[in-house]
Design a protein around this motif. Sequence first.
Motif, short mmCIF file in Angstrom:
data_model
loop_
_atom_site.label_atom_id
_atom_site.label_comp_id
_atom_site.label_asym_id
_atom_site.label_seq_id
_atom_site.Cartn_x
_atom_site.Cartn_y
_atom_site.Cartn_z
N LEU A 1010 0.82 -1.21 0.00
CA LEU A 1010 0.00 0.00 0.00
C LEU A 1010 0.86 1.26 0.00
O LEU A 1010 0.53 2.25 -0.65
CB LEU A 1010 -0.95 0.01 1.21
CG LEU A 1010 -2.01 1.10 1.14
CD1 LEU A 1010 -2.93 0.86 -0.04
CD2 LEU A 1010 -2.82 1.18 2.42
N HIS A 1011 1.95 1.20 0.72
CA HIS A 1011 2.87 2.35 0.77
C HIS A 1011 3.31 2.72 -0.65
O HIS A 1011 3.20 3.88 -1.06
CB HIS A 1011 4.08 1.99 1.63
CG HIS A 1011 4.95 3.15 1.99
ND1 HIS A 1011 5.47 3.34 3.23
CD2 HIS A 1011 5.38 4.20 1.27
CE1 HIS A 1011 6.19 4.45 3.26
NE2 HIS A 1011 6.15 4.98 2.07
N SER A 1012 3.75 1.72 -1.39
CA SER A 1012 4.21 2.08 -2.74
C SER A 1012 3.04 2.46 -3.63
O SER A 1012 3.18 3.35 -4.48
CB SER A 1012 5.03 0.95 -3.35
OG SER A 1012 4.32 -0.24 -3.30
N ALA A 1015 2.21 6.08 -2.88
CA ALA A 1015 3.27 6.91 -3.45
C ALA A 1015 3.12 7.00 -4.97
O ALA A 1015 3.30 8.07 -5.57
CB ALA A 1015 4.64 6.35 -3.08
N LEU B 5 -1.67 -3.29 9.11
CA LEU B 5 -1.11 -2.44 8.08
C LEU B 5 -0.95 -1.05 8.67
O LEU B 5 -1.79 -0.60 9.44
CB LEU B 5 -2.09 -2.41 6.92
CG LEU B 5 -1.83 -1.54 5.69
CD1 LEU B 5 -2.57 -2.13 4.51
CD2 LEU B 5 -2.25 -0.11 5.86
N VAL B 7 0.71 2.63 7.25
CA VAL B 7 1.55 3.40 6.34
C VAL B 7 1.27 4.90 6.47
O VAL B 7 0.18 5.31 6.86
CB VAL B 7 1.35 3.00 4.85
CG1 VAL B 7 1.78 1.59 4.62
CG2 VAL B 7 -0.07 3.23 4.38
N PHE B 8 2.26 5.66 6.15
CA PHE B 8 2.15 7.11 6.16
C PHE B 8 2.94 7.59 4.95
O PHE B 8 4.13 7.31 4.85
CB PHE B 8 2.77 7.66 7.45
CG PHE B 8 2.76 9.16 7.55
CD1 PHE B 8 1.80 9.82 8.29
CD2 PHE B 8 3.73 9.92 6.89
CE1 PHE B 8 1.79 11.20 8.39
CE2 PHE B 8 3.73 11.30 6.99
CZ PHE B 8 2.77 11.94 7.74
N VAL B 9 2.27 8.24 4.03
CA VAL B 9 2.96 8.71 2.82
C VAL B 9 2.74 10.20 2.67
O VAL B 9 1.61 10.67 2.67
CB VAL B 9 2.42 7.98 1.57
CG1 VAL B 9 3.31 8.28 0.36
CG2 VAL B 9 2.31 6.50 1.79
N GLY B 10 3.83 10.92 2.59
CA GLY B 10 3.72 12.37 2.42
C GLY B 10 3.91 12.73 0.96
O GLY B 10 4.58 12.02 0.22
N ARG B 61 10.74 1.52 5.20
CA ARG B 61 10.10 1.14 3.93
C ARG B 61 10.43 2.14 2.84
O ARG B 61 10.75 1.78 1.71
CB ARG B 61 8.59 1.06 4.11
CG ARG B 61 8.05 -0.33 4.24
CD ARG B 61 6.57 -0.36 3.97
NE ARG B 61 5.86 0.71 4.66
CZ ARG B 61 5.36 0.61 5.89
NH1 ARG B 61 5.50 -0.50 6.57
NH2 ARG B 61 4.72 1.61 6.42
N MET B 65 12.43 1.49 -0.63
CA MET B 65 11.90 1.78 -1.96
C MET B 65 12.82 2.73 -2.72
O MET B 65 12.90 2.69 -3.93
CB MET B 65 10.50 2.40 -1.83
CG MET B 65 9.46 1.38 -1.48
SD MET B 65 7.82 2.03 -1.73
CE MET B 65 7.48 2.70 -0.17
N LEU B 81 8.41 9.08 -8.62
CA LEU B 81 7.74 8.39 -7.51
C LEU B 81 7.85 9.14 -6.19
O LEU B 81 6.89 9.27 -5.45
CB LEU B 81 8.30 6.98 -7.37
CG LEU B 81 7.58 6.05 -6.41
CD1 LEU B 81 6.11 5.91 -6.78
CD2 LEU B 81 8.23 4.68 -6.40
N PHE B 82 9.03 9.66 -5.90
CA PHE B 82 9.21 10.37 -4.63
C PHE B 82 9.50 11.82 -4.93
O PHE B 82 10.37 12.13 -5.74
CB PHE B 82 10.37 9.79 -3.84
CG PHE B 82 10.17 8.35 -3.47
CD1 PHE B 82 9.33 8.02 -2.43
CD2 PHE B 82 10.80 7.35 -4.17
CE1 PHE B 82 9.12 6.69 -2.09
CE2 PHE B 82 10.61 6.03 -3.83
CZ PHE B 82 9.77 5.69 -2.79
#
Lengths: 1091, 357
Positions: A1010-1012, A1015, B5, B7-10, B61, B65, B81-82
């Motif tokens: 899910l993280h990827s 992103a 699960l 996750v934390f995505v900024g 993580r 990546m 992607l980032f």
Amino acid sequence: MPGKLKAKIVAGRHLPVMDRASDLTDAFVEVKFGNTTFKTDVFPKSLNPQWNSEWFKFEVDDEDLQDEPLQITVLDHDTYSANDAIGKVYIDIDPLLCTEAASVISGWFPIYDTIHGIRGEINVLVKVELFNDLNRFRQSSCGVKFFCTTSIPRGYRAAMVHGFLEELVVNEDPEYQWIDRIRTPRASNEARQRLISLMSGELQRKIGLKVLEMGGNAVVGYLQCFDLEGESGLVVRAIGTACTLEKLTSGSLASAHTHPNTAPASNACNSPSKDGKEPVFGEDLPSSSGPPTPFRALPTSSSSPPPFSPCKPCSRQSSSSDTDLSLTPKTGMGSGGSAGKEAGPLKTLLRQQTQTALEQREFPFFTLTSFPPGFLVHVGGVVSARSVKLLDRIHNPDEPETRDAWWEEIRQEIKSHAKALGCHAVVGYSENTSICEEVCILSASGTAAILNHRYMREGCLDIGSTDQRFEDPSPPSCGFCHIPYDELNMPFPAQLTYCYNCRRQKVPDVLFTTIDLPAEAAVTGKGCLIQARLCRLKKKAQGEVNATVISNLLPFMEYELHTQLMNKLKLRSMNALFGLHIQISVGENMLLGLASATGVYLTALPAPGGIQIAGKTTGDMSNEQHILTIQKRINDTIARNKELYQINPPELTEEGVGSPIPEPRHRSRLFRSHSESSDEVSELDLSHGKKDAFVLEIDDTDAVEDIHSLLTDASPPAGFHSCNTETMPGIYNWTTAVQMFTSVRVLRLSNANLSNQSLNKIFTDLCENLLKSFYFKLRSMVPCCLCHLNFNVAVPEEELIQVSVTAVAMTFDKDQTQERPAERFITKGGSETDEQLQFSLELCADSSSTNSQPSSRISGTVSLFTPAAKLCQSQLVVVHSTGVPENTIVSSRAASVDYGSFADRCSTWLELLRLKAHTIRRGSVKTSRRTQSLAHSVSSLEHCSPLTEGRSRSVRSSRSFGGSPVTMVKMTPLSFLPGTRNIKYLGIINMFFIRETTSLREEGGVSGFLHSFIAEVFAMVRAHVAALGGNAVVSYSMKDCVLMENPNKNQAQCLINVSGDAVIYVRETDQEPTASMTNMGQSLCAADGAT
Amino acid sequence: MAVELDVFVGNTTIMDEEVYQLWLDGYTVNDAVKARMDAGVLEECEADADVLLSDTMDQYRTFQMCERLLQSPAKLANQLLFQITPHRQVMLIERYYAFDDTFVREVLGKKLSKGTKKDLDDISAKTGVTLKSCRRQFDNFKRVFKVVEELKGPLVENIRQHFLLSDKLARDYAAIVFFANNRFETGKKKLQYLTFQDFALCAGQLINNWTVGAVDNMVEDMDVDLDKEFLQELKELKILIADKDLLDQHKSLVCTALRGKTKAFAEMEANFKNLSRGLVNIATKLTNTKDVRDFFIDLVEKFIEPCRSDRWTAADIKLYLTHYTNSAHILDPFKHQAVWDRYMGVIKSCIFIMYHD
């Protein structure tokens, strides 16, 4: 009306290795639109191919342009076996169809594969040529602008707000079709992505048609949702608010900020009495003891005087040729010259008119959450409705009547609730669903309100400045708090007091709303996020039984959520909730309820009393002692919170204010009901009967638990604030740093035999821990505020609880926070008067050259006035403009003549469109077949577009080549970025992605997967925005995040739907040359941005 | 109750430099959490161990990546992607390619092959650098080696451009590549006292003066391989020790110049022939790959050790070598001045670097 879509494939980079032997790839690209496909040459043996293809041209109907995405597939050529797909890019070309948005799409797009994720990037150029002149083009549904933003987009002004829009389309879900058994997961995912893309395109086009029918040109607060109903199908539905927006040019900028209720000085002197009696008109209406009940739909209110003044001559409507849906009364009104004399009868007439104007609409709903000043007159409270439905297979996708009927039912209910609150409209309206197997909960909620009628009618706004003195006399800082319902005939028991701000009208003790805090509202201290969380176990059941169980549980959940909210509000010593959002999610064996809102202390409302604990049994000493300790803890918490949120209301001499002893009050701002499939409607009074709302009784262990949980909510650590509204009341000096984030957490309940209590605790901890995590992660941004915290709960499967949050952290300048508020009001007031003055003057000057000399002289000297002088000056000018109403009429008439002709053309065109719409039927995806014939018929028009060359020259293909660093794209769920101005809206971003894996462990488990994926979704959104030429996404939201996992099979699948508005922003300090002349407008924009 | 699960995505990728370092150092998530707690991160903000664990997992993580991109740093700048700010990118790359001197000292001059990789656990045990970190560093060496192997142009510049490294780090990598390519022996006991930086400086001298690149800068491997022609020419220096007259003449010239200028004069005079033989022999043998590998050990055995046992100071060494080099110019029959200078220039610098008082 056809167009030519042109696409060019420039290059690729970072492609994956497809040939193990050579460690290289022989890539080529297929470009598909509708049923036409083109291919590039194979670029052999390279991971960074340079195709530099010719322009691929698609001649298509504009309907397809709206519905279909451009589909780009990158493949690896294989001489001996089938070509392997590397991945795809779907490009929504809608932004190119609107002249004001982007003109070209050019940039690097991530190549996306539903199994492997992003695999390299491709550089693409896309343009659209439409074969028609500008005017004709504007009449098509493509010209309609869409905004996710739930306020009037910055840089625009609302000439008119038309009203509610809704549409839904249904289809079979490809995932559940028989063919899915034989095709690969990739093919199935792609079919689904494509279908949803088509459906949302179609939906948008249909909504666009409705907007045109209403005479608008834009949809604001566009909210699109997917209901994955499983076996029974796929529903894509959308709601929005139709508006006529005008882009602010340097000339009109000033007028856009002229709002009627921002002239407190003139209000004060003109209307010392309440109820909007206008001494100017010398009217002799009997004063009433009751509060005003404008547009009261209830018959009981008829005795109170109409508070709305006639809108004078301007109410005359010359656009009689408008479409049938026009809300404008077609009666001609008396000419302005006699306004004074005819005021009385006019008023009644007008009131009837505006009332019917709103009632003409099926649903007077608005998806907006913040409004131009003066739009919102009174707020009644939250209205919500829920309904439990059993899903059945949609047999005929072309006839989605059942779904329509379900929503219709709910909306009717909302409407009647609003009526009961004495309100004629619902603002901050939203709808959502929760589906588990075959059971579906439909929910709708909004805030009952009374709106200013001026925005409902065309033309009026332009000369609105003359209007303002006759408007509601309440000051803008508290006017919206005043009750809209009749005091003697209250829809529910409530404790009313005189407004603590103006002392003239009645206000309730607490106010719950779903909207953002109005910018002009007077607030004491700061606000904070308040959440109520609740879990309820239910027995597993099937079909009807299940639906009944759920609908029986719902009222209790609502009641408890409401009680929690109320207690937590008191605990923070606050008296109002904004942005209230209650979500109830259904799972197989439990229901989850989560209510989030931003609590504030409205200066106009009375101070909340404390909370008193009462034991059931008296005499028991230990118990008594226990109660005392709890009481002390509660009192301490309240005191601490007061300090924390800086709630120091001005001490009032009146008795009862701030008294620690709770008076008997009742709470219920929340009107709800739910209905089952059986259509049985039950209303629930949340006022706790006659019971004292402040006293919490401890009669069993559950109650103790409840109180403990009340106290466990940790306040944010030092330097942090949080809210779920656009901005935080009490913080005005934002700096430019923003960090948008999405966080998802899933909890597995290992213990099968959980009680409601322990489940509640688990759920509460889950939410609290999430918040704690955010604070920790963002600690480097301190001082900062988490804004627009949007929590979403789901029960993806038995024993799983999923919470996903999207929010933005914004930094602010700490030093100034203390002093700013007071200062701000002064400066803001000042600048607004300024604006107004400017406008009035312009009006006078513009209206006619025969205008009286003084006004033009004033306009010449305006810039020299000191702020102090401005106030009186504005009064002066207002008098002037009322004195010369004829002039204003002239200008408005001129405008409407123009409009009339436009409308004429519009209506004929609309008929045509409507005809088409009928032939297509909703839900059909077969429309593409018809494309061919239409495309042919217009091919002859091809030559007559000289536009092409000019347009193509503007394309700088140089920027598309690699090496250049990637544009930074900011994202925010708010409608603005602090310290910046949105100078251009480039179009709506509405994307749907599916990701699946069969190697879950290798990808780092579900979290890694899910993280990827998240992103990747961010990356794709940013790439699309950058390709449109933008540098930010505002009003971003992640509407769906559906995760399914099967760790045993090493598989997982996730669906994500995101949306937002692509914009170009500039820093406030970087002045644009074109806009530099409108300094005043900008300064106001700045003020807006800071609030 | 298990978190299934989390996750934390900024939008802008959030990366904590501290955690990044722990990740690079090969800490497991749990060890990293412990290290962060010990560092007192919890005290500075109100958080608990769970929060720390969740944050650390997220960051780990993210780094995992990112790792693919860090391995070809040029991609990091134009990947989508980032979203990472440019100065952050620089930090990420620089740290990813940073290495432990103790580790690199162990593999310096070794073949960057699978065989060596197998020994990494021994090295890890010996140096105290975690195996994970050892692997990353080793793979970095190997990757850089592989890329520059096939490139034309100056070595340091190539490394800097391809891996976006700072000048300092690029030079260190050039040294590592150079040592690995020529397989210089650095592991012998007698060389243990030398640090990586000593070798890196020597490598710099060798690269700048003895490689093909020192004369022609557009050849493949120009900075990696020693100039074969030059090595051949070095054989001509043999005359300095083979011709007895020349050797005596050289000695008297040097002694005349040194007399009275140092306390170690007596030892210098006594050892002159030995030392001179040692240095010239090293030069003449460099055509053999085997002897190239032993270059540093020879320098130590033939020159540095005798001097050290006679307690020469660094200043003595400098004085001696300067006069030793310059005097050769005055020797009449000696015709190989250019080769001599090119040889002695590097020898002198290397000995200065390697001679620790």
